[in-house]
Design an enzyme around this catalytic site. Structure first.
Site, PDB file in Angstrom:
ATOM      1  N   GLU A  47       0.831  -1.214   0.000  1.00  0.00           N
ATOM      2  CA  GLU A  47       0.000   0.000   0.000  1.00  0.00           C
ATOM      3  C   GLU A  47       0.863   1.261   0.000  1.00  0.00           C
ATOM      4  O   GLU A  47       1.798   1.396   0.788  1.00  0.00           O
ATOM      5  CB  GLU A  47      -0.907   0.065   1.240  1.00  0.00           C
ATOM      6  CG  GLU A  47      -1.714   1.360   1.226  1.00  0.00           C
ATOM      7  CD  GLU A  47      -2.483   1.686   2.502  1.00  0.00           C
ATOM      8  OE1 GLU A  47      -3.178   2.729   2.500  1.00  0.00           O
ATOM      9  OE2 GLU A  47      -2.400   0.938   3.480  1.00  0.00           O
ATOM     10  N   ASP A 112       9.890   5.923  14.686  1.00  0.00           N
ATOM     11  CA  ASP A 112       9.692   7.334  14.357  1.00  0.00           C
ATOM     12  C   ASP A 112      10.083   8.144  15.589  1.00  0.00           C
ATOM     13  O   ASP A 112       9.515   7.948  16.666  1.00  0.00           O
ATOM     14  CB  ASP A 112       8.203   7.546  14.013  1.00  0.00           C
ATOM     15  CG  ASP A 112       7.873   8.997  13.684  1.00  0.00           C
ATOM     16  OD1 ASP A 112       8.803   9.829  13.629  1.00  0.00           O
ATOM     17  OD2 ASP A 112       6.689   9.301  13.486  1.00  0.00           O
ATOM     18  N   ASP A 114      10.541  12.010  16.932  1.00  0.00           N
ATOM     19  CA  ASP A 114      10.146  13.366  16.570  1.00  0.00           C
ATOM     20  C   ASP A 114      10.629  14.328  17.659  1.00  0.00           C
ATOM     21  O   ASP A 114      10.386  14.104  18.841  1.00  0.00           O
ATOM     22  CB  ASP A 114       8.614  13.401  16.472  1.00  0.00           C
ATOM     23  CG  ASP A 114       8.114  14.671  15.827  1.00  0.00           C
ATOM     24  OD1 ASP A 114       8.638  15.754  16.157  1.00  0.00           O
ATOM     25  OD2 ASP A 114       7.183  14.588  15.005  1.00  0.00           O
TER      26      ASP A 114
END
Length: 402
Positions: A47, A112, A114
């Site tokens: 996807e 991830d 951040d």
């Protein structure tokens, strides 16, 4: 802090078509996501989701070939590209599949980090802003996590990518990592998480005796950077307010202790307050939900950050200490570099036409500042191909033995 003055978000609609037509490294990108074509339909069942102009979000995009991916991206001109899981069926046909049978099967194990998650411990910037002072936190995070994923878990193929603005992503691409269940991903993410509790929790790191080897390894990384980063650059002892923040991490009864951040371990009842403070200020802050889900989408390498115009580029770990997010090229810079006449360029139109024909197949990124980052990606892909080849040779040797 270098401004992104050469980039104007209003120009993005003009720059993106050029980027996808002449600069995006499609062949490497396809090579990465097809993983040597070992599993049938691996690329076809992946996807992609695109954020288009005016925040139009389209999920469940999928493509049969590199050529189709190129044509569609050039047609749709996504402002942002996210990569999702490899599904049981083609995502573009998910509505036609019998309910309940469309399943996310595999995906890279991803992390991830951040910078906004460090706002309670950085004084230089907040929210989306970053500078060279707080970027050290990303360097520390990469050092700690890369070592742990390689040495503690035995993974080899880690792609570290700058997000284009204020963080980094890690794609663990080993076969074993892509096949992990949600439970296994959660276990890895929990193992790597030390910072616990939300905004209301003051002491977010609590160590117990004996200290786990993984925490000791992490501490040795933090200790290398701590004095310069926290004491000098962040100046965490520089004002009453910031000193109070540090002291709040200590229990009442040891506040009379004269030296807090010394080379001596302040150990009381199996607790290590100096180490806890260092970890609270510097340890990687993971968004564990991103790592846990198989179907979680993550921003793709070589996607553009619409706010900064910077390209989401692979990071060379050999040069991690000198990696500067403000040196990462913007789309406006590389498009401009592409348009500059080359010193060696022949003026003869016939020659030019020939060159254009040859270059149609060859991406033009080599003429721009993007080239060195594509090289990092190439080296990563080469290492993966070598280990695939090694595994296949091993398998064929084993079969010969039987």
């Amino acid at each position: 802090m270098m401004p992104t003055s050469d980039y104007d978000p209003a120009c993005l609609p003009d720059l993106l078509p050029l980027y996808y037509r002449r600069l995006f490294p499609f062949s490497q990108y396809y090579r990465w996501l097809s993983y040597g074509g070992v599993s049938k339909n691996y690329f076809q069942n992946r996807e992609f989701s695109f954020t288009l102009k005016d925040d139009i979000y389209v999920r469940y995009q999928s493509f049969t070939t590199q050529n189709e991916l190129e044509k569609e991206m050039q047609k749709m001109v996504p402002y942002k590209i996210d990569i999702g899981a490899v599904y049981s069926h083609r995502p573009s046909q998910h509505n036609a599949v019998k309910s309940g049978t469309f399943q996310a099967l595999e995906k890279e194990l991803v992390f991830d980090i951040d910078m906004t998650d460090y706002d309670d411990v950085r004084r230089c910037c907040s929210a989306a802003d970053i500078c060279s002072k707080c970027w050290t936190l990303m360097t520390i995070a990469i050092r700690i996590l890369d070592r742990a994923l390689r040495e503690d878990f035995g993974f080899h193929h880690l792609l570290w990518v700058y997000s284009g603005r204020r963080g980094v992503h890690c794609w663990v691409c080993d076969d074993a990592a892509r096949k992990l269940s949600v439970a296994a991903r959660s276990a890895v993410a929990e193992y790597l998480s030390l910072i616990k509790g939300g905004e209301e929790t003051v002491r977010k790191v609590v160590l117990s005796d004996p200290i786990h080897p993984f925490i000791n390894h992490s501490l040795s990384v933090v200790e290398r950077y701590f004095c310069q980063y926290a004491i000098v650059e962040q100046d965490i002892l520089g004002s009453k307010e910031s000193v109070d923040k540090v002291l709040a991490l200590l229990p009442e009864d040891i506040l009379s202790f004269p030296v807090v951040l010394s080379q001596y371990h302040i150990k009381k009842g199996g607790q290590y307050f100096d180490k806890e403070i260092m970890l609270q200020y510097c340890y990687p802050r993971l968004d564990v939900n991103v790592s846990k889900g198989v179907n979680h989408l993550l921003k793709s390498p070589f996607s553009i950050h619409p706010k900064t115009g910077r390209i989401s580029v692979p990071i060379d770990l050999k040069e991690l200490n000198t990696f500067d997010p403000f040196e990462v090229p913007t789309i406006s810079l590389i498009c401009e570099e592409l348009e500059r006449p080359r010193a060696d360029e022949a003026e003869d139109d016939d020659v030019k036409d020939k060159e254009n024909e040859q270059e149609a197949g060859e991406r033009h990124y080599k003429r721009t500042s993007l080239a060195k980052y594509v090289k990092v990606f190439d080296r990563f892909l080469e290492a993966m191909a070598r280990s695939r080849k090694g595994e296949m040779l091993q398998k064929s040797d084993l079969q010969k033995d039987f």
